[in-house]
Write a protein that holds these residues in place. Structure first.
Motif, PDB file in Angstrom:
ATOM      1  N   ALA A  31      -9.981 -18.726  26.049  1.00  0.00           N
ATOM      2  CA  ALA A  31      -8.402 -19.324  25.646  1.00  0.00           C
ATOM      3  C   ALA A  31      -8.461 -19.336  24.178  1.00  0.00           C
ATOM      4  N   LEU A  32      -7.397 -18.696  23.539  1.00  0.00           N
ATOM      5  CA  LEU A  32      -7.567 -19.090  22.071  1.00  0.00           C
ATOM      6  C   LEU A  32      -6.398 -19.830  21.609  1.00  0.00           C
ATOM      7  N   ALA A  33      -6.675 -20.942  20.955  1.00  0.00           N
ATOM      8  CA  ALA A  33      -5.783 -21.790  20.734  1.00  0.00           C
ATOM      9  C   ALA A  33      -5.754 -22.169  19.227  1.00  0.00           C
ATOM     10  N   PHE A  34      -4.620 -22.079  18.738  1.00  0.00           N
ATOM     11  CA  PHE A  34      -4.239 -22.099  17.132  1.00  0.00           C
ATOM     12  C   PHE A  34      -3.678 -23.562  16.970  1.00  0.00           C
ATOM     13  N   VAL A  35      -4.210 -24.541  16.722  1.00  0.00           N
ATOM     14  CA  VAL A  35      -3.590 -25.869  16.327  1.00  0.00           C
ATOM     15  C   VAL A  35      -3.017 -25.945  14.971  1.00  0.00           C
ATOM     16  N   SER A  36      -1.667 -26.427  14.773  1.00  0.00           N
ATOM     17  CA  SER A  36      -1.022 -26.571  13.520  1.00  0.00           C
ATOM     18  C   SER A  36      -1.116 -27.900  12.882  1.00  0.00           C
ATOM     19  N   SER A  37      -1.622 -28.963  13.758  1.00  0.00           N
ATOM     20  CA  SER A  37      -1.751 -30.253  13.207  1.00  0.00           C
ATOM     21  C   SER A  37      -3.224 -30.591  13.308  1.00  0.00           C
ATOM     22  N   SER A  38      -3.606 -31.765  12.892  1.00  0.00           N
ATOM     23  CA  SER A  38      -4.841 -32.429  13.173  1.00  0.00           C
ATOM     24  C   SER A  38      -5.172 -33.299  14.486  1.00  0.00           C
ATOM     25  N   ALA A  39      -4.012 -33.176  15.016  1.00  0.00           N
ATOM     26  CA  ALA A  39      -4.130 -33.759  16.665  1.00  0.00           C
ATOM     27  C   ALA A  39      -5.253 -33.320  17.297  1.00  0.00           C
ATOM     28  N   PHE A  40      -5.855 -33.990  18.027  1.00  0.00           N
ATOM     29  CA  PHE A  40      -6.927 -33.407  19.006  1.00  0.00           C
ATOM     30  C   PHE A  40      -6.382 -32.926  20.471  1.00  0.00           C
ATOM     31  N   ALA A  41      -5.156 -33.239  20.695  1.00  0.00           N
ATOM     32  CA  ALA A  41      -4.581 -32.972  21.878  1.00  0.00           C
ATOM     33  C   ALA A  41      -3.836 -31.459  21.711  1.00  0.00           C
ATOM     34  N   ILE A  42      -3.969 -30.514  22.630  1.00  0.00           N
ATOM     35  CA  ILE A  42      -3.387 -29.299  22.485  1.00  0.00           C
ATOM     36  C   ILE A  42      -2.161 -28.898  23.406  1.00  0.00           C
TER      37      ILE A  42
ATOM     38  N   THR B  20     -10.463  -5.605  25.430  1.00  0.00           N
ATOM     39  CA  THR B  20     -10.015  -5.569  24.068  1.00  0.00           C
ATOM     40  C   THR B  20      -8.676  -6.078  24.071  1.00  0.00           C
ATOM     41  N   PHE B  21      -8.374  -7.150  23.452  1.00  0.00           N
ATOM     42  CA  PHE B  21      -6.857  -7.551  23.236  1.00  0.00           C
ATOM     43  C   PHE B  21      -6.562  -7.246  21.788  1.00  0.00           C
ATOM     44  N   PRO B  22      -5.166  -7.038  21.646  1.00  0.00           N
ATOM     45  CA  PRO B  22      -4.659  -6.736  20.305  1.00  0.00           C
ATOM     46  C   PRO B  22      -4.783  -8.004  19.638  1.00  0.00           C
ATOM     47  N   PHE B  23      -5.367  -7.952  18.355  1.00  0.00           N
ATOM     48  CA  PHE B  23      -5.494  -8.993  17.438  1.00  0.00           C
ATOM     49  C   PHE B  23      -4.239  -9.442  16.965  1.00  0.00           C
ATOM     50  N   HIS B  24      -3.209  -8.423  16.441  1.00  0.00           N
ATOM     51  CA  HIS B  24      -1.949  -8.809  16.179  1.00  0.00           C
ATOM     52  C   HIS B  24      -1.050  -9.640  16.806  1.00  0.00           C
ATOM     53  N   ARG B  25      -0.809 -10.907  16.380  1.00  0.00           N
ATOM     54  CA  ARG B  25       0.154 -12.058  16.964  1.00  0.00           C
ATOM     55  C   ARG B  25      -0.547 -12.717  17.935  1.00  0.00           C
ATOM     56  N   ASN B  26      -1.571 -12.440  18.511  1.00  0.00           N
ATOM     57  CA  ASN B  26      -2.444 -13.008  19.429  1.00  0.00           C
ATOM     58  C   ASN B  26      -3.474 -13.826  18.609  1.00  0.00           C
ATOM     59  N   VAL B  27      -3.639 -13.865  17.287  1.00  0.00           N
ATOM     60  CA  VAL B  27      -4.603 -14.348  16.535  1.00  0.00           C
ATOM     61  C   VAL B  27      -4.025 -14.981  15.183  1.00  0.00           C
ATOM     62  N   ALA B  28      -4.058 -15.952  14.666  1.00  0.00           N
ATOM     63  CA  ALA B  28      -3.757 -16.463  13.421  1.00  0.00           C
ATOM     64  C   ALA B  28      -4.926 -16.153  12.457  1.00  0.00           C
ATOM     65  N   ALA B  29      -4.893 -15.194  11.571  1.00  0.00           N
ATOM     66  CA  ALA B  29      -5.931 -14.656  10.643  1.00  0.00           C
ATOM     67  C   ALA B  29      -6.650 -15.817   9.782  1.00  0.00           C
ATOM     68  N   ASP B  30      -5.845 -16.738   9.478  1.00  0.00           N
ATOM     69  CA  ASP B  30      -6.049 -17.448   8.363  1.00  0.00           C
ATOM     70  C   ASP B  30      -6.664 -18.906   8.975  1.00  0.00           C
ATOM     71  N   GLU B  31      -6.623 -19.413  10.002  1.00  0.00           N
ATOM     72  CA  GLU B  31      -6.999 -20.613  10.559  1.00  0.00           C
ATOM     73  C   GLU B  31      -6.623 -20.516  12.336  1.00  0.00           C
ATOM     74  N   GLY B  32      -7.518 -21.385  12.823  1.00  0.00           N
ATOM     75  CA  GLY B  32      -7.321 -21.505  14.382  1.00  0.00           C
ATOM     76  C   GLY B  32      -8.751 -21.975  14.893  1.00  0.00           C
ATOM     77  N   THR B  33      -8.454 -22.312  16.207  1.00  0.00           N
ATOM     78  CA  THR B  33      -9.453 -22.653  17.044  1.00  0.00           C
ATOM     79  C   THR B  33      -9.747 -21.665  18.132  1.00  0.00           C
ATOM     80  N   ILE B  34     -10.856 -20.963  18.569  1.00  0.00           N
ATOM     81  CA  ILE B  34     -10.969 -20.191  19.766  1.00  0.00           C
ATOM     82  C   ILE B  34     -12.072 -21.051  20.747  1.00  0.00           C
ATOM     83  N   VAL B  35     -11.517 -21.285  21.917  1.00  0.00           N
ATOM     84  CA  VAL B  35     -12.202 -21.945  23.010  1.00  0.00           C
ATOM     85  C   VAL B  35     -12.676 -21.045  24.355  1.00  0.00           C
ATOM     86  N   MET B  36     -14.028 -20.959  24.433  1.00  0.00           N
ATOM     87  CA  MET B  36     -14.171 -20.186  25.500  1.00  0.00           C
ATOM     88  C   MET B  36     -15.504 -20.720  26.268  1.00  0.00           C
TER      89      MET B  36
END
Length: 108
Positions: free
Chosen positions: A9-20, A72-88
Motif C-alpha cells: 500500500a502506498l500512502a502519501f500523507v499531506s499533513s503531520s497527523a498519524f491517522a491516514i 510493475t505499476f506505473p510511477f506516474h500519478r501513483n507516487v508523489a516523487a517529492d514526498e510520501g510514505t510507503i507501507v508494505m
C-alpha cells in the motif's frame, strides 16, 4: 527457491497527523484475488512478468512472487516523487545468508 509474499500500500500523507484518511492515499493494491490496484491516481494495472500467485496474507490474500515474477505499476500519478510514505508487509522465503541482493520495492 526465492519467493516473496507482499501486501503493498502506498500512502502519501499531506499533513503531520498519524491517522491516514482514504483521501491521503494515492495508490493501494491489496492483492485480493487480482493484481489490479483497488485505488490509484494513475494507471491501476501492473505489467506482470513471470507467474505471480496469490497466497494467504496477514489480512486476506497476498501476492506471492517467485524468482522470475515482477509486478510493475506505473510511477506516474501513483507516487508523489517529492514526498510520501510507503507501507508494505513482506515475508521473504529465501535463506537470509544466500549472498544475493533482493528487492522488495524499487521506484524510478
Amino acid at each position: 527457491m526465492r519467493v516473496i509474499s507482499s501486501i503493498v500500500a502506498l500512502a502519501f500523507v499531506s499533513s503531520s497527523a498519524f491517522a491516514i484518511e482514504e483521501s491521503d492515499v494515492l495508490f493501494f493494491a491489496p492483492f485480493e484475488g487480482q493484481f489490479r490496484a483497488k485505488l490509484s491516481e494513475g494507471k491501476p494495472v501492473p505489467k506482470v512478468t513471470g507467474k505471480p500467485q496469490f497466497a494467504k496474507g496477514v489480512r486476506g490474500q497476498a501476492a506471492r512472487l517467485g524468482p522470475d515474477s515482477i509486478l510493475t505499476f506505473p510511477f506516474h500519478r501513483n507516487v508523489a516523487a517529492d514526498e510520501g510514505t510507503i507501507v508494505m508487509w513482506a515475508k521473504p522465503e529465501w535463506p537470509m545468508d544466500d549472498g544475493k541482493f533482493h528487492y522488495f520495492f524499487r521506484a524510478s
